[in-house]
Enzyme design. Sequence first.
Site, PDB file in Angstrom:
ATOM      1  N   ARG A  95       0.880  -1.177   0.000  1.00 16.49           N
ATOM      2  CA  ARG A  95       0.000   0.000   0.000  1.00 16.49           C
ATOM      3  C   ARG A  95       0.909   1.216   0.000  1.00 16.49           C
ATOM      4  O   ARG A  95       1.662   1.420   0.966  1.00 16.49           O
ATOM      5  CB  ARG A  95      -0.927  -0.017   1.212  1.00 16.49           C
ATOM      6  CG  ARG A  95      -1.668   1.283   1.422  1.00 16.49           C
ATOM      7  CD  ARG A  95      -2.769   1.190   2.451  1.00 16.49           C
ATOM      8  NE  ARG A  95      -3.942   0.536   1.899  1.00 16.49           N
ATOM      9  CZ  ARG A  95      -5.168   0.603   2.420  1.00 16.49           C
ATOM     10  NH1 ARG A  95      -5.376   1.321   3.518  1.00 16.49           N
ATOM     11  NH2 ARG A  95      -6.182  -0.012   1.858  1.00 16.49           N
ATOM     12  N   HIS A 122      -7.206   0.801  -6.492  1.00 17.45           N
ATOM     13  CA  HIS A 122      -7.490  -0.066  -5.335  1.00 17.45           C
ATOM     14  C   HIS A 122      -8.160  -1.347  -5.855  1.00 17.45           C
ATOM     15  O   HIS A 122      -9.354  -1.581  -5.625  1.00 17.45           O
ATOM     16  CB  HIS A 122      -8.392   0.683  -4.362  1.00 17.45           C
ATOM     17  CG  HIS A 122      -8.397   0.113  -2.969  1.00 17.45           C
ATOM     18  ND1 HIS A 122      -7.605  -0.949  -2.580  1.00 17.45           N
ATOM     19  CD2 HIS A 122      -9.124   0.459  -1.863  1.00 17.45           C
ATOM     20  CE1 HIS A 122      -7.843  -1.225  -1.299  1.00 17.45           C
ATOM     21  NE2 HIS A 122      -8.754  -0.394  -0.847  1.00 17.45           N
ATOM     22  N   GLN A 125     -10.155  -3.906  -3.558  1.00 13.19           N
ATOM     23  CA  GLN A 125     -11.451  -3.356  -3.153  1.00 13.19           C
ATOM     24  C   GLN A 125     -12.475  -3.589  -4.264  1.00 13.19           C
ATOM     25  O   GLN A 125     -13.591  -4.046  -4.009  1.00 13.19           O
ATOM     26  CB  GLN A 125     -11.316  -1.854  -2.878  1.00 13.19           C
ATOM     27  CG  GLN A 125     -12.618  -1.193  -2.471  1.00 13.19           C
ATOM     28  CD  GLN A 125     -13.095  -1.689  -1.106  1.00 13.19           C
ATOM     29  OE1 GLN A 125     -12.362  -1.626  -0.151  1.00 13.19           O
ATOM     30  NE2 GLN A 125     -14.329  -2.173  -1.029  1.00 13.19           N
ATOM     31  N   ASP A 216     -17.240   7.134  -1.745  1.00 12.88           N
ATOM     32  CA  ASP A 216     -15.983   7.023  -0.991  1.00 12.88           C
ATOM     33  C   ASP A 216     -15.709   8.402  -0.399  1.00 12.88           C
ATOM     34  O   ASP A 216     -16.352   9.399  -0.768  1.00 12.88           O
ATOM     35  CB  ASP A 216     -14.855   6.582  -1.946  1.00 12.88           C
ATOM     36  CG  ASP A 216     -13.502   6.407  -1.268  1.00 12.88           C
ATOM     37  OD1 ASP A 216     -13.464   6.279  -0.025  1.00 12.88           O
ATOM     38  OD2 ASP A 216     -12.471   6.405  -1.971  1.00 12.88           O
ATOM     39  N   CYS A 256     -16.511   1.708   0.336  1.00 16.26           N
ATOM     40  CA  CYS A 256     -15.322   0.902   0.636  1.00 16.26           C
ATOM     41  C   CYS A 256     -14.935   0.990   2.111  1.00 16.26           C
ATOM     42  O   CYS A 256     -14.272   0.096   2.630  1.00 16.26           O
ATOM     43  CB  CYS A 256     -14.162   1.344  -0.246  1.00 16.26           C
ATOM     44  SG  CYS A 256     -13.774   3.094  -0.106  1.00 16.26           S
ATOM     45  N   ARG A 284     -13.832  -8.504   1.249  1.00 17.22           N
ATOM     46  CA  ARG A 284     -12.418  -8.158   1.013  1.00 17.22           C
ATOM     47  C   ARG A 284     -11.536  -9.398   1.186  1.00 17.22           C
ATOM     48  O   ARG A 284     -10.579  -9.605   0.451  1.00 17.22           O
ATOM     49  CB  ARG A 284     -11.970  -7.036   1.972  1.00 17.22           C
ATOM     50  CG  ARG A 284     -12.583  -5.657   1.681  1.00 17.22           C
ATOM     51  CD  ARG A 284     -12.125  -5.129   0.321  1.00 17.22           C
ATOM     52  NE  ARG A 284     -10.686  -5.200   0.188  1.00 17.22           N
ATOM     53  CZ  ARG A 284      -9.822  -4.260   0.599  1.00 17.22           C
ATOM     54  NH1 ARG A 284     -10.280  -3.161   1.122  1.00 17.22           N
ATOM     55  NH2 ARG A 284      -8.511  -4.417   0.445  1.00 17.22           N
TER      56      ARG A 284
END
Length: 299
Positions: A95, A122, A125, A216, A256, A284
């Site tokens: 990340r 992402h 996700q 988001d 998310c 996830r």
Amino acid sequence: MRHLLDVDDLSPAELRQVLAFGAAPVAPRALEGHGMALLFEKPSARTRNSMEMAVVQLGGHPVTIRPDEVGLDTRETVEDVTRTLCCYHAAIGARVFEHAKLERMVAVSSVPVVNLLSDDAHPLQALADVLTLADELGGVDDLAGRSIAYVGDGNNVARSLALAAGMVGMDVRIATPAGYELSAADLERIRAAGVEPRCTHDPTEAVEGADAVYTDVWASMGQEAEASARREAFAGFTVDAALMVGAAEKAVFLHCLPAHRGEEVSSEVLEGPQSRVWPQAANRMHAARGALAWLMEHR
Ligand code: CP
Ligand code: NVA
């Protein structure tokens, strides 16, 4: 060597294989006796925990590493850290802020590299998002022609969601304020994957009749200093009960997470009957397990 820096590293057929691996009730022991390094430059609740448990479910051992522990590009270059981790691990997840760091990892890595979120994308996700939509709407093969409206910032989550939802045949609508659209490069990339999102500055237009509504945060990790300017720019983009009225009667709400109640989503919608954010968070782990199992099989 296959890597997963964004969803379009997979063909549409491969994306379906990954999703099928994720949905399979029995996990293959694809990482038996192996380690996976999980490197985090940014905070994480869902990604770290879902990845660690996915690795365990595949028979492997996750090693989570904070940036200060390796000193990415300060104590040692990204390339040297990557080569070092390849000595011990069968896969690397990272990340990062700059997406280019992941590309630098890929350039020297002898094991699959997985994007655990960058400023640009992402993908894990988005895989979980599609698994959640499939759970709701009958299965991955039933998603073609169904619609999803993303309302908010044209960010990493929007890009990967547009790719994944579009690649399984969904009608993708994206509503952002002016100045916060997906970049031209992102749109070009999405179109290159065969996806033509409908972009607008009008949330009501995007949500009209949609089977799913997604949002988001307005200020992503690394954009904290812009939070108050963004709150002004995003006025009118809150997903609230009034906006959800325009969606399909059985529409679901996705986010998310983490969520900022009262900003991008009202508490009423996040906690309400249309919300599927907890099954989405649970997915996830299944998405991560599917992606890792697939990558290990396609090294
Ligand atoms: N959705 C998501 O990636 O959550 P975390 O930042 O907590 O990992
Ligand atoms: N766009 C958000 C997603 C967090 C999971 C961020 O990058 O901070």
